[in-house]
Design a protein around this motif. Sequence first.
Motif, mmCIF file in Angstrom:
data_model
loop_
_atom_site.group_PDB
_atom_site.id
_atom_site.type_symbol
_atom_site.label_atom_id
_atom_site.label_comp_id
_atom_site.label_asym_id
_atom_site.label_seq_id
_atom_site.Cartn_x
_atom_site.Cartn_y
_atom_site.Cartn_z
ATOM 1 N N VAL A 6 10.375 -9.172 -1.840
ATOM 2 C CA VAL A 6 10.754 -9.163 -0.497
ATOM 3 C C VAL A 6 9.559 -8.944 0.424
ATOM 4 C CG1 VAL A 6 11.837 -7.141 1.190
ATOM 5 C CG2 VAL A 6 13.024 -7.543 -1.044
ATOM 6 N N GLU A 8 8.698 -8.285 4.367
ATOM 7 C CA GLU A 8 9.419 -7.547 5.565
ATOM 8 C C GLU A 8 8.180 -7.909 6.680
ATOM 9 O OE1 GLU A 8 11.305 -3.414 6.010
ATOM 10 O OE2 GLU A 8 9.163 -3.134 6.439
ATOM 11 N N GLN A 21 11.764 -15.203 10.507
ATOM 12 C CA GLN A 21 12.727 -15.855 9.642
ATOM 13 C C GLN A 21 12.382 -17.244 9.460
ATOM 14 O OE1 GLN A 21 17.183 -14.588 9.886
ATOM 15 N NE2 GLN A 21 17.185 -16.741 11.071
ATOM 16 N N ASP A 26 12.233 -11.870 4.566
ATOM 17 C CA ASP A 26 13.556 -11.282 4.228
ATOM 18 C C ASP A 26 14.089 -10.297 5.148
ATOM 19 O OD1 ASP A 26 13.656 -12.681 1.553
ATOM 20 O OD2 ASP A 26 11.616 -11.748 1.438
ATOM 21 N N ARG A 27 13.163 -9.587 5.688
ATOM 22 C CA ARG A 27 13.643 -8.463 6.419
ATOM 23 C C ARG A 27 12.688 -8.236 7.697
ATOM 24 N NH1 ARG A 27 14.676 -3.594 2.987
ATOM 25 N NH2 ARG A 27 12.537 -2.544 3.557
ATOM 26 N N VAL A 53 18.710 -13.680 14.993
ATOM 27 C CA VAL A 53 18.668 -13.745 13.529
ATOM 28 C C VAL A 53 19.564 -13.145 12.697
ATOM 29 C CG1 VAL A 53 16.108 -14.116 13.854
ATOM 30 C CG2 VAL A 53 16.991 -11.754 13.292
ATOM 31 N N ASP A 54 19.677 -13.650 11.456
ATOM 32 C CA ASP A 54 20.831 -13.154 10.499
ATOM 33 C C ASP A 54 20.125 -12.299 9.479
ATOM 34 O OD1 ASP A 54 19.741 -15.293 9.254
ATOM 35 O OD2 ASP A 54 21.701 -16.461 9.328
ATOM 36 N N ILE A 55 18.748 -12.041 9.258
ATOM 37 C CA ILE A 55 18.242 -11.267 8.102
ATOM 38 C C ILE A 55 18.261 -10.041 8.493
ATOM 39 C CG2 ILE A 55 16.841 -13.189 7.460
ATOM 40 C CD1 ILE A 55 14.476 -11.948 8.744
ATOM 41 N N PRO A 56 18.287 -8.967 7.553
ATOM 42 C CA PRO A 56 18.334 -7.445 7.827
ATOM 43 C C PRO A 56 17.304 -7.030 8.638
ATOM 44 C CG PRO A 56 18.673 -8.109 5.425
ATOM 45 C CD PRO A 56 18.120 -9.061 6.034
ATOM 46 N N ARG A 224 4.970 -15.952 2.264
ATOM 47 C CA ARG A 224 6.095 -16.350 1.525
ATOM 48 C C ARG A 224 5.634 -17.235 0.256
ATOM 49 N NH1 ARG A 224 10.287 -13.760 0.868
ATOM 50 N NH2 ARG A 224 9.309 -13.866 -1.190
#
Length: 231
Positions: A6, A8, A21, A26-27, A53-56, A224
């Motif tokens: 993960v 962040e 993102q 990931d977050r 965005v659509d990540i946590p 990443r």
Amino acid sequence: MSSRAVLEVIALDAEDAVAAQAGGADRLELVADMAADGLTPPVDTFAAIRAAVDIPLRVMLRLADGFAAGDTDRLAEAARRMRGAGADEFVLGFLDPHGGVDLNAVKLLVGELDGCAWTFHRAIDRAADRDALRKQLDGLPGLDTYLTAGAAAGVDDGLSTLLTETARSGESGYEPRIMVGGGLRLDHLPGLLAAGIDAFHIGGAARPTGWQGPVSAEAVSQWRTALDTTP
């Protein structure tokens, strides 16, 4: 189930969030005012980022610099406002004047969060007794992560603590995931990954021009790639 580590990234606004993102985060950790090490952002900033965005997203609950809870009524109200706006993951952590966890303040907020997932942040790195803090927080609803460098000064000083605590994973107080952040560098990753740590947090490292500049998708992508390709 993916074994991908993960990543962040701290975001201050929607531009940061989109870049993070795009780079492979990931977050996100949502904060305001990094001059005070990150405070609760305005609700409209959360809403803009959530729409972008659509990540946590984990929203900071902290009203002032330092690790004292301060006005717990205002903190609880901030939590309620964020919950009302749709926030469902959070970051918090408070100490008393002696370096112990401020359990009353933490429990008050956890009650407001009503089961939402949350991170206990780097207040643990200023705690008088890390083990005691973990034992006191053990079993609180939603606590799934400790953000820590292992030491107040950062990962260089805290490496041995991080490795020791990782080795205790699964013990009482040590079930939450360790997310490493605070002076984290790319060259730390091989040793941390080899020890079984699988979550990492970056702020300044995602901003090549400093905190006055935006998150760089390219910088995030470098992290990443490093996480995905380190043996």
